[in-house]
Design a protein around this motif. Structure first.
Motif, short mmCIF file in Angstrom:
data_model
loop_
_atom_site.label_atom_id
_atom_site.label_comp_id
_atom_site.label_asym_id
_atom_site.label_seq_id
_atom_site.Cartn_x
_atom_site.Cartn_y
_atom_site.Cartn_z
N PRO A 234 0.83 -1.21 0.00
CA PRO A 234 0.00 0.00 0.00
C PRO A 234 0.87 1.26 0.00
CG PRO A 234 0.09 -0.89 2.20
CD PRO A 234 0.81 -1.87 1.33
N ALA A 235 0.28 2.34 -0.49
CA ALA A 235 1.01 3.61 -0.54
C ALA A 235 0.95 4.34 0.79
CB ALA A 235 0.44 4.49 -1.65
N GLY A 236 0.09 3.90 1.67
CA GLY A 236 -0.02 4.51 2.99
C GLY A 236 -0.79 3.57 3.91
N THR A 261 13.12 6.82 5.80
CA THR A 261 13.55 7.72 6.86
C THR A 261 13.68 6.95 8.17
OG1 THR A 261 11.25 8.32 7.27
CG2 THR A 261 12.51 9.76 5.81
N PRO A 262 14.74 7.18 8.90
CA PRO A 262 14.92 6.46 10.17
C PRO A 262 13.97 6.95 11.27
CG PRO A 262 16.70 8.04 9.85
CD PRO A 262 15.87 8.06 8.59
N VAL A 263 13.42 6.02 12.00
CA VAL A 263 12.51 6.34 13.12
C VAL A 263 12.88 5.42 14.28
CG1 VAL A 263 10.13 6.29 13.95
CG2 VAL A 263 10.63 7.11 11.65
N ALA A 264 13.04 6.01 15.47
CA ALA A 264 13.35 5.20 16.65
C ALA A 264 12.19 4.26 16.95
CB ALA A 264 13.62 6.11 17.86
N GLY A 265 12.49 2.99 17.11
CA GLY A 265 11.46 2.01 17.41
C GLY A 265 10.90 1.34 16.17
N ALA A 266 11.49 1.59 14.99
CA ALA A 266 11.02 0.94 13.76
C ALA A 266 12.21 0.46 12.97
CB ALA A 266 10.19 1.90 12.94
N LEU A 267 12.06 -0.70 12.34
CA LEU A 267 13.10 -1.26 11.47
C LEU A 267 12.49 -1.45 10.07
CD1 LEU A 267 15.94 -2.48 11.14
CD2 LEU A 267 14.95 -4.69 11.78
N VAL A 268 13.09 -0.80 9.08
CA VAL A 268 12.60 -0.88 7.70
C VAL A 268 13.65 -1.60 6.87
CG1 VAL A 268 11.67 0.37 5.73
CG2 VAL A 268 11.41 1.32 8.04
N THR A 269 13.30 -2.77 6.35
CA THR A 269 14.29 -3.59 5.64
C THR A 269 13.76 -4.05 4.29
OG1 THR A 269 13.43 -5.59 6.71
CG2 THR A 269 15.27 -4.46 7.79
N SER A 270 14.71 -4.31 3.41
CA SER A 270 14.45 -5.02 2.15
C SER A 270 15.47 -6.14 2.11
CB SER A 270 14.59 -4.10 0.93
OG SER A 270 14.26 -4.79 -0.25
N GLY A 271 15.00 -7.36 2.23
CA GLY A 271 15.93 -8.46 2.43
C GLY A 271 16.49 -8.35 3.83
N GLN A 272 17.80 -8.42 3.94
CA GLN A 272 18.46 -8.31 5.24
C GLN A 272 19.06 -6.93 5.46
OE1 GLN A 272 18.24 -10.91 7.39
NE2 GLN A 272 17.02 -11.87 5.75
N THR A 305 6.22 8.88 11.85
CA THR A 305 5.95 8.67 10.42
C THR A 305 7.20 8.15 9.72
OG1 THR A 305 4.29 10.43 10.34
CG2 THR A 305 5.26 9.74 8.24
N VAL A 306 7.02 7.13 8.88
CA VAL A 306 8.10 6.59 8.04
C VAL A 306 7.77 6.88 6.58
CG1 VAL A 306 9.22 4.51 7.18
CG2 VAL A 306 8.81 4.79 9.63
N ASN A 307 8.70 7.49 5.91
CA ASN A 307 8.58 7.73 4.47
C ASN A 307 9.50 6.77 3.72
OD1 ASN A 307 6.75 10.03 4.48
ND2 ASN A 307 8.45 11.14 5.44
N VAL A 308 8.95 6.10 2.72
CA VAL A 308 9.73 5.16 1.90
C VAL A 308 9.72 5.66 0.46
CG1 VAL A 308 9.99 2.80 1.11
CG2 VAL A 308 9.09 3.25 3.41
N GLY A 315 15.59 7.34 -12.36
CA GLY A 315 15.38 8.36 -11.35
C GLY A 315 13.93 8.70 -11.07
N GLN A 316 12.98 7.93 -11.59
CA GLN A 316 11.57 8.18 -11.30
C GLN A 316 11.24 7.63 -9.91
OE1 GLN A 316 9.01 8.03 -15.29
NE2 GLN A 316 10.05 6.09 -14.96
N PRO A 317 10.73 8.50 -8.98
CA PRO A 317 10.49 8.04 -7.61
C PRO A 317 9.05 7.60 -7.37
CG PRO A 317 10.40 10.43 -7.68
CD PRO A 317 10.64 9.97 -9.11
N GLY A 318 8.92 6.57 -6.57
CA GLY A 318 7.62 6.16 -6.06
C GLY A 318 7.67 6.26 -4.54
N THR A 319 6.66 6.84 -3.93
CA THR A 319 6.73 7.11 -2.48
C THR A 319 5.56 6.49 -1.72
OG1 THR A 319 5.52 9.19 -2.69
CG2 THR A 319 7.91 9.29 -2.91
N GLY A 320 5.81 6.26 -0.46
CA GLY A 320 4.76 5.80 0.46
C GLY A 320 4.98 6.42 1.82
N GLN A 321 3.90 6.68 2.54
CA GLN A 321 3.98 7.28 3.87
C GLN A 321 3.19 6.43 4.86
OE1 GLN A 321 2.07 11.21 5.07
NE2 GLN A 321 4.26 11.83 4.89
#
Length: 329
Positions: A234-236, A261-272, A305-308, A315-321
């Motif tokens: 999902p985008a949000g 974006t880094p947020v204390a208390g959250a881990l955002v990973t792709s693979g390892q 809030t985490v922004n991905v 260079g075309q960006p896709g975003t999610g919040q």
């Protein structure tokens, strides 16, 4: 001997000797029709024309002429005739805007009267001797790209190749998606190496474009994908403490990397890889799409809030919040 001469004179009088003078008063025009020559095909060579002629008054027909070329007399008094009109001669005739020439057949009788007995039109090949026997189409993309973005800033080179003696033939390009720099061109070459024509194709719309090139009676095709920015699904969303949300990145293109974006208390990973620290992109399920996990610690103290952002190779960006919320007390 005198007796023989007398008999000869009587005999000639009885058969009607040819007249030395012709009465041209009330002379009627020669009549005739063309039996071979008219065609619906485009003409690029000599034209064989045949026809008939007849003088209503029975007078001698001196000549039949086809577009300036004397016809051969095939039977008595041009009752059947033919002429081979060289293509060079046809090209000297007056042409209309569509390249059509009119060939006029005239006849001249013994009285000197010249009459138009028939005519026909033919469409001329503007480039006789130019034959397209082979046509190939190649789409050349920048670098190692397999698609193009919809920014319009990048274009594919549309390159057509034909046999050497196709040089000079007109060629038309078409694309179902995108804009061509030029749709009409001419195959260029020296008659020894392959004839070629080139145009450019770009797009601001996504989709698969079917690109065609046509020259003579040949058609060549190729396809090209134009991809928009990646879409995070999902985008949000809202992710509660102690939960994990998986994101999937959809694109027709190729992902270069993803970061968050880094947020204390959250881990955002792709693979390892923690993509808050190091941009990365991994397919975890083998479906060809990038997967990202947002894992929220059960000890999350306050809403965050985490922004991905995932970017393709152009260079075309896709975003999610995504909103992270602590556990209810």
């Amino acid at each position: 001997m005198r007796h023989f001469a007398l008999l000869l004179a009587v005999s000639l009088a009885a058969c009607g000797a040819p007249e030395t003078e012709v009465d041209c008063k009330g002379n009627l025009p020669v009549e005739g029709v063309i039996t071979l020559g008219p065609t619906l095909e485009i003409v690029g060579g000599d034209i064989l024309v045949r026809g008939t002629a007849e003088h209503p008054g029975g007078l001698t027909i001196r000549s039949v002429n086809v577009a300036g070329v004397p016809a051969d007399n095939l039977d008595f008094n041009f009752s059947r005739w033919e002429a081979l009109v060289p293509f060079d001669q046809v090209q000297t005739l007056d042409l209309d805007q569509s390249g059509t020439a009119t060939l006029i057949v005239t006849a001249r009788d013994v009285c000197g009267s010249r009459t138009v007995i028939d005519s026909f039109t033919v469409s001329l090949d503007p480039r006789p001797g130019v034959n397209v026997d082979r046509l190939d189409l190649e789409l050349v993309l920048p670098g190692t790209a397999t698609y193009l973005p919809i920014s319009g800033a990048h274009a594919a080179v549309v390159h057509a190749t034909a046999n050497p003696d196709a040089a000079g033939a007109p060629i038309t390009f078409d694309a179902s998606v995108g804009v061509l720099d030029g749709a009409n061109a001419t195959l260029l070459g020296d008659g020894v190496t392959d004839a070629t024509a080139t145009t450019l194709l770009s797009s601001t719309d996504p989709g698969t474009s079917l690109v065609t090139a046509s020259a003579g009676n040949r058609l060549a095709q190729a396809s090209l994908t134009f991809a928009g920015a990646p879409a995070l699904v999902p985008a949000g969303a809202t992710v509660a403490a102690g939960q994990t949300l998986r994101l999937t990145v959809f694109t027709e293109g190729k992902i270069a990397n993803c970061q968050a974006t880094p947020v204390a208390g959250a881990l955002v990973t792709s693979g390892q890889v923690d993509i808050t620290a190091t941009p990365s992109a991994s397919d975890l399920t083998g479906d060809g799409r990038i997967d990202i996990d947002i894992a929220v610690s059960g000890s999350l103290a306050e809403e965050a809030t985490v922004n991905v952002v995932c970017t393709d190779v152009f260079g075309q960006p896709g975003t999610g919040q995504y909103t992270l919320v602590p556990a209810r007390q």
